[in-house]
Design an enzyme around this catalytic site. Structure first.
Site, short mmCIF file in Angstrom:
data_model
loop_
_atom_site.label_atom_id
_atom_site.label_comp_id
_atom_site.label_asym_id
_atom_site.label_seq_id
_atom_site.Cartn_x
_atom_site.Cartn_y
_atom_site.Cartn_z
N THR A 1 -3.75 4.98 8.11
CA THR A 1 -5.03 4.51 7.59
C THR A 1 -5.16 4.79 6.10
OG1 THR A 1 -6.09 4.86 9.74
CG2 THR A 1 -7.54 4.68 7.83
N CYS A 2 -4.69 5.94 5.67
CA CYS A 2 -4.78 6.31 4.26
C CYS A 2 -3.92 5.38 3.40
CB CYS A 2 -4.34 7.75 4.06
SG CYS A 2 -5.23 8.94 5.10
N SER A 3 -2.74 5.04 3.89
CA SER A 3 -1.80 4.23 3.12
C SER A 3 -2.09 2.74 3.18
CB SER A 3 -0.37 4.47 3.62
OG SER A 3 0.01 5.82 3.45
#
Length: 225
Positions: free
Chosen positions: A110-112
């Site tokens: 999700t962060c990337s």
């Protein structure tokens, strides 16, 4: 003093932001508190209670809208010279509007794929609405943050990637979460959030529960401006 340009902010090379302090390896000394034992016990109990709360589903934070951001030292690799440097929260936020958003971990899906790319994509719109600095914070070390940036091909993207490797800022905000019981080996991480600070005072705080990604996006921050 005039606000620095977005390009200058991306390398932290402006006059209003300290030109960068290189890490210096030095010996450290031990210091002992003179607080009464009972005070220390109470403090330890409070910390344990907060850690327990942080691992629960309900978000508990010591920071709120209207509060002054606590100061903390963060690290990064300066793209201008490749040197490992530090910057404080005070330096990032004094006299300007700054968006700080935190991710649980570099290289995580999700962060990337969503959180960081969203702020990179919307950086121009955020600046157009008066935001002077945008920074992504993670408890990963500065080497991991640099590798993450390079893996995403961000180059001179107008978002600073900052390491809170000692959880100094994360714990001061009360947004740590213990994932030690998970199989990924993440340990203690930061909850996902996005905040807007005006001269160091929190004006917007979008704090997620668990691993959710609903309110801390760049789009939600734009709506709040």
């Amino acid at each position: 003093m005039a606000a620095p340009t977005a390009a200058a902010l991306s390398t932290l090379s402006t006059a209003s932001v300290t030109s960068g302090k290189r890490f210096i390896t030095s010996s450290f000394s031990l210091s002992f508190s003179s607080r009464p034992l009972a005070t220390g016990v109470r403090a330890a109990g409070a910390r344990a209670a907060r850690r327990s709360a942080a691992s629960a589903s309900t978000v508990v934070a010591t920071i709120a809208v209207g509060d002054k951001l606590p100061d903390a030292t963060l690290s990064y690799f300066d793209p201008a010279d490749g040197e490992l440097k530090t910057v404080t929260v005070a330096e990032l936020t004094a006299g300007r509007k700054a968006v700080l958003f935190a991710v649980p971990g570099a290289f995580t899906p999700t962060c990337s794929q969503k959180h960081l790319p969203g702020f990179i994509e919307k950086a121009g719109e955020l600046h157009a609405k008066g935001v002077d600095a945008i920074a992504c914070v993670s408890v990963n070390d500065a080497f991991v943050m640099r590798a993450w940036k390079e893996s995403l091909g961000l180059g001179d993207a107008d978002v600073l990637l900052l390491s809170d490797g000692n959880l100094e800022l994360t714990r001061a905000l009360g947004v740590e979460m213990d994932l030690s019981d998970k199989p990924m080996g993440l340990g203690v991480r930061s909850r996902r959030y996005a905040l807007l600070a005006d001269d160091g005072v929190v004006k917007v705080l979008n704090l997620e529960e668990g691993g959710a990604f609903t309110t801390s996006s760049a789009e939600e921050m734009l709506k709040a401006l």
